[in-house]
Design a protein around this motif. Structure first.
Motif, PDB file in Angstrom:
ATOM      1  N   MET A  36      -0.033   0.817   1.867  1.00 51.80           N
ATOM      2  CA  MET A  36       0.768   0.750   0.994  1.00 51.80           C
ATOM      3  C   MET A  36       0.509  -0.423   0.045  1.00 51.80           C
ATOM      4  O   MET A  36       0.361  -0.442  -1.074  1.00 51.80           O
ATOM      5  CB  MET A  36       2.206   0.576   1.278  1.00 51.80           C
ATOM      6  CG  MET A  36       3.193   1.642   1.692  1.00 51.80           C
ATOM      7  SD  MET A  36       4.941   1.113   2.232  1.00 51.80           S
ATOM      8  CE  MET A  36       4.606   0.588   3.671  1.00 51.80           C
ATOM      9  N   ARG A  40      -0.773  -0.496  -3.692  1.00 54.49           N
ATOM     10  CA  ARG A  40       0.295  -1.579  -4.940  1.00 54.49           C
ATOM     11  C   ARG A  40      -0.990  -2.408  -5.662  1.00 54.49           C
ATOM     12  O   ARG A  40      -0.986  -2.630  -6.672  1.00 54.49           O
ATOM     13  CB  ARG A  40       1.051  -2.345  -4.058  1.00 54.49           C
ATOM     14  CG  ARG A  40       1.858  -3.045  -4.850  1.00 54.49           C
ATOM     15  CD  ARG A  40       3.054  -3.901  -4.197  1.00 54.49           C
ATOM     16  NE  ARG A  40       2.688  -4.514  -2.791  1.00 54.49           N
ATOM     17  CZ  ARG A  40       2.765  -4.201  -1.479  1.00 54.49           C
ATOM     18  NH1 ARG A  40       3.199  -3.208  -1.250  1.00 54.49           N
ATOM     19  NH2 ARG A  40       2.259  -4.879  -0.440  1.00 54.49           N
ATOM     20  N   VAL A  79      -0.878   8.195  -1.219  1.00 54.77           N
ATOM     21  CA  VAL A  79       0.176   7.153  -1.367  1.00 54.77           C
ATOM     22  C   VAL A  79       0.748   7.299  -2.800  1.00 54.77           C
ATOM     23  O   VAL A  79      -0.029   6.998  -3.779  1.00 54.77           O
ATOM     24  CB  VAL A  79      -0.364   5.811  -0.987  1.00 54.77           C
ATOM     25  CG1 VAL A  79       0.810   4.743  -1.080  1.00 54.77           C
ATOM     26  CG2 VAL A  79      -0.984   5.744   0.449  1.00 54.77           C
ATOM     27  N   THR A  81       2.931   5.567  -5.544  1.00 55.55           N
ATOM     28  CA  THR A  81       3.743   4.262  -5.786  1.00 55.55           C
ATOM     29  C   THR A  81       4.596   4.533  -6.961  1.00 55.55           C
ATOM     30  O   THR A  81       4.169   4.958  -8.310  1.00 55.55           O
ATOM     31  CB  THR A  81       2.753   3.287  -6.109  1.00 55.55           C
ATOM     32  OG1 THR A  81       1.713   3.089  -4.880  1.00 55.55           O
ATOM     33  CG2 THR A  81       3.485   1.792  -6.175  1.00 55.55           C
ATOM     34  N   THR A  93       9.211  -1.740  -5.440  1.00 60.95           N
ATOM     35  CA  THR A  93       8.133  -0.630  -5.397  1.00 60.95           C
ATOM     36  C   THR A  93       8.541   0.155  -4.365  1.00 60.95           C
ATOM     37  O   THR A  93       9.197  -0.058  -3.404  1.00 60.95           O
ATOM     38  CB  THR A  93       6.734  -0.903  -4.869  1.00 60.95           C
ATOM     39  OG1 THR A  93       6.918  -1.503  -3.583  1.00 60.95           O
ATOM     40  CG2 THR A  93       6.159  -1.921  -6.010  1.00 60.95           C
ATOM     41  N   GLN A  95       7.504   3.779  -2.169  1.00 59.15           N
ATOM     42  CA  GLN A  95       6.072   4.502  -1.715  1.00 59.15           C
ATOM     43  C   GLN A  95       6.096   5.654  -0.679  1.00 59.15           C
ATOM     44  O   GLN A  95       7.018   5.588   0.092  1.00 59.15           O
ATOM     45  CB  GLN A  95       5.113   3.500  -1.347  1.00 59.15           C
ATOM     46  CG  GLN A  95       4.513   2.562  -2.452  1.00 59.15           C
ATOM     47  CD  GLN A  95       3.737   1.382  -1.889  1.00 59.15           C
ATOM     48  OE1 GLN A  95       3.891   0.620  -1.366  1.00 59.15           O
ATOM     49  NE2 GLN A  95       2.205   1.335  -2.803  1.00 59.15           N
TER      50      GLN A  95
END
Length: 146
Positions: A36, A40, A79, A81, A93, A95
């Motif tokens: 994550m 990000r 992933v 986001t 955020t 995810q």
């Protein structure tokens, strides 16, 4: 949170490494947070929002993850986001982590609250314009659809 309340801002595919596994033979729980984080940070870099020359930038004030199924080596994790709940100095955020080799099944979901901080005063400051603009465009799109 409703699906329509968040904006997809970035998707990345990350290879699962042998060293990501634990003694149980699946990806260690802490590594999900690394996946994550990587997504990000890549998104923030793409937006030109890494810490500035004064060290001002994103700080995570809380993070969470719900594990649905164990990821295993070999494989790849996608992933996705999303951002939501934007305020003056922070945003959320969310995810999703999906296994590329398993029909993109959901393996985990999590997120973090991101606060923009002045490195000298250690106080929150107004979000960068590019992030505010990304969310403003999303809100405009939502209104047009209604």
């Amino acid at each position: 949170m409703k699906v329509g309340d968040k904006k997809l801002v970035y998707t990345v595919t990350i290879p699962i490494r042998w060293g990501d596994m634990d003694a149980m033979g699946h990806v260690n729980n802490t590594v999900y947070f690394q996946y994550m984080e990587q997504a990000r940070i890549e998104w923030l870099a793409m937006m030109g929002c890494l810490p500035d020359e004064n060290g001002n930038g994103a700080v995570i004030v809380n993070a969470h993850c719900t594990f649905k199924k164990p990821l295993k080596y070999p494989g790849q994790v996608e992933v996705c986001t999303y951002i939501s709940n934007m305020g003056r100095t922070s945003f959320e955020t969310t995810q999703e982590m999906r296994s590329v080799g398993d029909g993109y099944s959901l393996y985990a979901e999590g997120g973090a609250k991101v606060v923009w901080v002045d490195a000298v005063t250690e106080k929150s400051v107004v979000l960068p314009e590019v992030i505010k603009q990304t969310f403003a465009e999303f809100k405009s799109e939502q209104k047009r659809r209604r």
